[in-house]
Motif scaffolding. Sequence first.
Motif, short mmCIF file in Angstrom:
data_model
loop_
_atom_site.label_atom_id
_atom_site.label_comp_id
_atom_site.label_asym_id
_atom_site.label_seq_id
_atom_site.Cartn_x
_atom_site.Cartn_y
_atom_site.Cartn_z
N LYS A 182 25.44 38.94 45.24
CA LYS A 182 25.31 39.84 46.00
C LYS A 182 25.01 39.53 47.78
N LYS A 183 23.40 39.47 47.83
CA LYS A 183 22.70 39.69 48.98
C LYS A 183 24.01 38.32 50.12
N GLN A 184 25.25 38.11 49.74
CA GLN A 184 25.91 36.36 50.82
C GLN A 184 26.72 37.30 50.11
N VAL A 185 27.21 37.95 51.36
CA VAL A 185 28.21 38.79 51.38
C VAL A 185 29.64 38.17 50.73
N ALA A 186 30.02 37.30 51.67
CA ALA A 186 31.44 36.51 50.97
C ALA A 186 31.20 35.81 49.73
N ILE A 187 30.37 35.66 48.70
CA ILE A 187 29.61 35.43 47.70
C ILE A 187 30.13 36.15 46.73
N GLY A 188 29.55 37.99 47.08
CA GLY A 188 29.83 38.64 46.37
C GLY A 188 31.36 39.19 46.33
N ARG A 189 32.18 38.82 47.65
CA ARG A 189 33.40 39.65 47.32
C ARG A 189 34.09 38.65 46.82
N TRP A 190 33.97 37.46 46.48
CA TRP A 190 35.04 36.42 45.60
C TRP A 190 34.40 36.66 44.04
N LEU A 191 32.82 37.41 43.79
CA LEU A 191 32.59 37.18 42.28
C LEU A 191 32.74 38.90 42.21
N HIS A 192 33.65 39.81 42.65
CA HIS A 192 34.37 40.86 42.33
C HIS A 192 35.74 40.83 42.18
N ARG A 193 35.74 39.45 42.80
CA ARG A 193 37.55 38.50 42.71
C ARG A 193 37.62 38.52 41.41
N VAL A 194 36.56 37.35 41.10
CA VAL A 194 35.97 36.44 39.60
C VAL A 194 36.42 37.37 38.69
N VAL A 195 35.72 38.29 38.68
CA VAL A 195 35.77 40.13 37.29
C VAL A 195 36.95 40.38 37.65
N GLY A 196 37.69 40.98 37.82
CA GLY A 196 38.65 41.81 38.72
C GLY A 196 39.60 40.57 37.72
N ALA A 197 39.79 39.18 38.08
CA ALA A 197 41.00 38.18 37.08
C ALA A 197 40.35 37.82 36.05
N THR A 198 38.90 38.03 35.53
CA THR A 198 39.13 37.95 34.43
C THR A 198 39.74 38.88 33.28
N PHE A 199 39.52 40.43 34.39
CA PHE A 199 39.93 41.50 33.31
C PHE A 199 41.47 41.77 33.36
N VAL A 200 42.19 40.85 34.01
CA VAL A 200 43.62 40.58 34.17
C VAL A 200 43.92 39.86 33.08
N GLY A 201 42.98 38.44 32.71
CA GLY A 201 43.39 37.56 31.75
C GLY A 201 43.06 37.95 31.19
N ILE A 202 42.01 38.72 30.20
CA ILE A 202 42.02 39.50 29.02
C ILE A 202 42.79 40.14 28.30
N GLY A 203 43.31 41.42 29.61
CA GLY A 203 44.57 41.64 28.85
C GLY A 203 45.76 40.82 28.83
N ILE A 204 46.49 39.33 30.19
CA ILE A 204 46.75 39.46 29.03
C ILE A 204 47.14 38.63 27.98
N ARG A 205 45.75 38.38 27.96
CA ARG A 205 46.10 36.78 25.78
C ARG A 205 45.74 38.51 24.85
N ILE A 206 45.03 39.56 24.80
CA ILE A 206 45.75 41.18 24.11
C ILE A 206 47.28 40.54 24.12
N ALA A 207 47.78 41.09 25.93
CA ALA A 207 49.26 41.08 25.08
C ALA A 207 50.00 39.99 24.44
N ILE A 208 49.25 38.81 23.82
CA ILE A 208 50.69 37.72 23.49
C ILE A 208 50.03 37.79 22.53
N THR A 209 48.75 38.68 21.76
CA THR A 209 47.96 38.54 20.78
C THR A 209 49.45 38.69 19.43
N THR A 210 49.74 37.82 18.66
CA THR A 210 50.45 37.97 17.00
C THR A 210 49.13 37.82 15.98
N ARG A 211 49.95 38.16 15.13
CA ARG A 211 49.25 39.19 13.67
C ARG A 211 48.59 37.68 13.10
#
Length: 211
Positions: A182-211
Amino acid sequence: MLGISGLPLFIGSVVLLNLTPGPDMAYVAGQSLAHGRRAGILSALGVSLGGCMHTMACAFGVSAVIAASPAIFNAIRWVGAIYLVYLGVSTLRWSGRGSSKDIVTPIRRLSSRALLLRGFLTNVGNPKVLLFYIAFLPQFVETGGPRKTLALLVLGALMIVLGMVTDSLLACCAAMVARSMKKQVAIGRWLHRVVGATFVGIGIRIAITTR
């Protein structure tokens, strides 16, 4: 002891499972990357509280009832999925509009209650965790044992403690990586984007879960 069989095998299996990447691990790492070590450890504690809920539900037979009810199972699945997608989208929106200074230093410090609740809901809202508990824990309890409920509670407690230790170590490592990046602003911005995309991905994965 307490009708528990194969305890060393149980502990070894849990350790290996905790080292296997999954939604809880990704969530704890994401919070650590986005908000620091404190957030990661509190998120791990929230996940552990969710494990306590699953353990009690499994020990007292509630999990089996939920798993057998499509309506309840799907309700849990969709609530967990929507919540994680919401967190992911919020993180993505924030990373896109924050200033350079905001990316280096988070806009707001999340409260301990919020972090605990997020971790708890992430774990409880994942139906795969529910199914795992009712399939895994009974394998190490003697059939017809007089203290079956107590044995399940003890095994669940061991799994929660081992998971908390693993997730806390992960949180510390992820926070160290994030601090340097995060000491490098551009990397820090992309880091947060990766985190956000990961959360969305986990949510989608749970949504398509079947028993």
